[in-house]
Design an enzyme around this catalytic site. Structure first.
Site, PDB file in Angstrom:
ATOM      1  N   VAL A   1       0.803  -1.222   0.000  1.00 27.37           N
ATOM      2  CA  VAL A   1       0.000   0.000   0.000  1.00 27.37           C
ATOM      3  C   VAL A   1       0.840   1.278   0.000  1.00 27.37           C
ATOM      4  CG1 VAL A   1      -2.008  -1.030   1.121  1.00 27.37           C
ATOM      5  CG2 VAL A   1      -0.187  -0.055   2.525  1.00 27.37           C
ATOM      6  N   TYR A   2       2.133   1.186   0.274  1.00 24.62           N
ATOM      7  CA  TYR A   2       2.953   2.393   0.279  1.00 24.62           C
ATOM      8  C   TYR A   2       3.036   2.964  -1.130  1.00 24.62           C
ATOM      9  CZ  TYR A   2       4.614   0.866   4.913  1.00 24.62           C
ATOM     10  OH  TYR A   2       4.709   0.467   6.223  1.00 24.62           O
ATOM     11  N   SER A   3       2.452   4.140  -1.277  1.00 27.12           N
ATOM     12  CA  SER A   3       2.363   4.794  -2.589  1.00 27.12           C
ATOM     13  C   SER A   3       1.737   3.869  -3.622  1.00 27.12           C
ATOM     14  CB  SER A   3       3.750   5.257  -3.054  1.00 27.12           C
ATOM     15  OG  SER A   3       4.294   6.179  -2.140  1.00 27.12           O
TER      16      SER A   3
END
Length: 351
Positions: free
Chosen positions: A60-62
């Protein structure tokens, strides 16, 4: 750089790991401001040169950009590092593109492998609990990924102590893969895990990966009581994780003279306090600017005295919750303890 045993896995990881939350610059609407991909690559290279061998990201990071940038940066060093990523968060608009079901885990793992440009993930972590999915299903899916060679070890993050112990018990009972570590929030201004989680990992031999050791940058000294804060700091726009700010300012006040004595920064003192804690395996540091990374890496050279640690322990102490305060009264089977307990209860009644 020093290295510490990663639970009972048999491998060792750097006591400072590199966190990739800010890489890409935006995580589901949480903006870190402009983050140049070239700067991120340089930061990863510097972390490697400093001896970091643990790199932590999540799908989900970026929305996947973090995994892609990390993967391309580590390609030539892939077998020299421990790459960790996570699953749980929403990765699309579909009803099943979220959670810890077998369906989502299998799809998410393949997608992460592709973005990372690798055929295996060293540590695959569930990002937090999923109340809609039985933990048995999640553990079976993770076990199958290990058996398929796509994942080496499994871990968890942000679980309650009882949830973690339940998962470990099910793994043992049903002969499934077990979590080798937990990734938890731990900082001078956030010591909640000392009550249940740290005793659990000590008892079960798990690794402890620390996220947000500076409490979202608050313990860097950039924030002041009069409100003259660093406008570029992430916490200015994203006030997370939650802390008691009055106590946090007291903690910072206690760190300032310690930092001055050691010719160190306040952030280095906060990190050094964590490094002195026996339960900690690796502290995940992340930086948007190179000077922040350089400063954080310098914490490995700072050794606090016993008196300094005791002072920080005192100013950052949290209120003892029930039933822990009941246990602290002692064992009434020991001589004198029953009398002491009676005196304490009498004082309590009089108040």
């Amino acid at each position: 750089m020093n290295y510490r045993a990663f639970g009972k896995s048999g491998i060792n990881v750097s006591e400072l790991g590199f966190g990739c939350w800010a890489i890409g610059g935006n995580d589901h609407g949480i903006s870190y401001g402009p983050v140049d991909d070239k700067d991120s690559i340089v930061a990863i290279e510097e972390a490697l040169e400093a001896g970091c061998n643990y790199f932590d990201t999540a799908d989900v990071y970026s929305t996947g950009d973090s995994e892609e940038i990390l993967g391309s940066s580590l390609r030539d060093k892939r077998h020299d590092v421990v790459v960790a990523t996570k699953v749980r968060g929403r990765m699309g608009k579909g009803p099943n593109e979220v959670g810890l079901s077998r369906l989502h885990i299998m799809q998410a793992c393949d997608a992460s492998l592709k973005r990372l440009g690798t055929d295996y993930i060293d540590l695959y972590q569930i990002h937090r609990a999923d109340p809609e999915t039985r933990i048995e299903e999640t553990l079976r899916a993770l076990t199958d990924l290990v058996k398929a060679g796509k994942v080496r070890y499994i871990g968890c993050s942000n679980l309650e102590a009882w949830e973690l112990m339940k998962a470990l018990g099910i793994s043992q009972q049903q002969d499934l893969e077990s979590f080798v570590c937990t990734q938890s929030y731990y900082a001078l201004s956030g010591r909640d895990i000392e009550r249940d989680t740290i005793p659990l990992i000590d008892d079960q031999g798990l690794g402890l990966l620390v996220w947000s050791p500076l409490a979202g940058g608050f313990l860097s000294g950039k924030f002041t009581r009069d409100g003259s804060n660093d406008a570029d700091a992430r916490r200015t726009s994203f006030d997370f994780p939650p802390i008691d700010k009055n106590q946090a300012f007291d903690i910072i006040d206690a760190m300032r003279p310690i930092a001055q004595v050691h010719h160190a920064s306040i952030a280095q003192v906060a990190l050094a306090w964590l490094l002195a804690k026996r339960a900690v395996t690796s502290i995940i540091i992340g930086a948007k600017k190179m000077e922040q990374l350089d400063d954080n890496l310098g914490a490995i050279d700072l050794e606090l005295t016993y008196e300094e640690i005791a002072r920080l322990d005192e100013v950052s102490a949290t209120q003892v919750p029930y039933p822990a305060w009941m246990l602290s009264l002692g064992d009434d089977r020991l001589p004198g303890t029953a009398r002491d307990l009676a005196v304490l209860l009498k004082k309590s009644d009089s108040n």
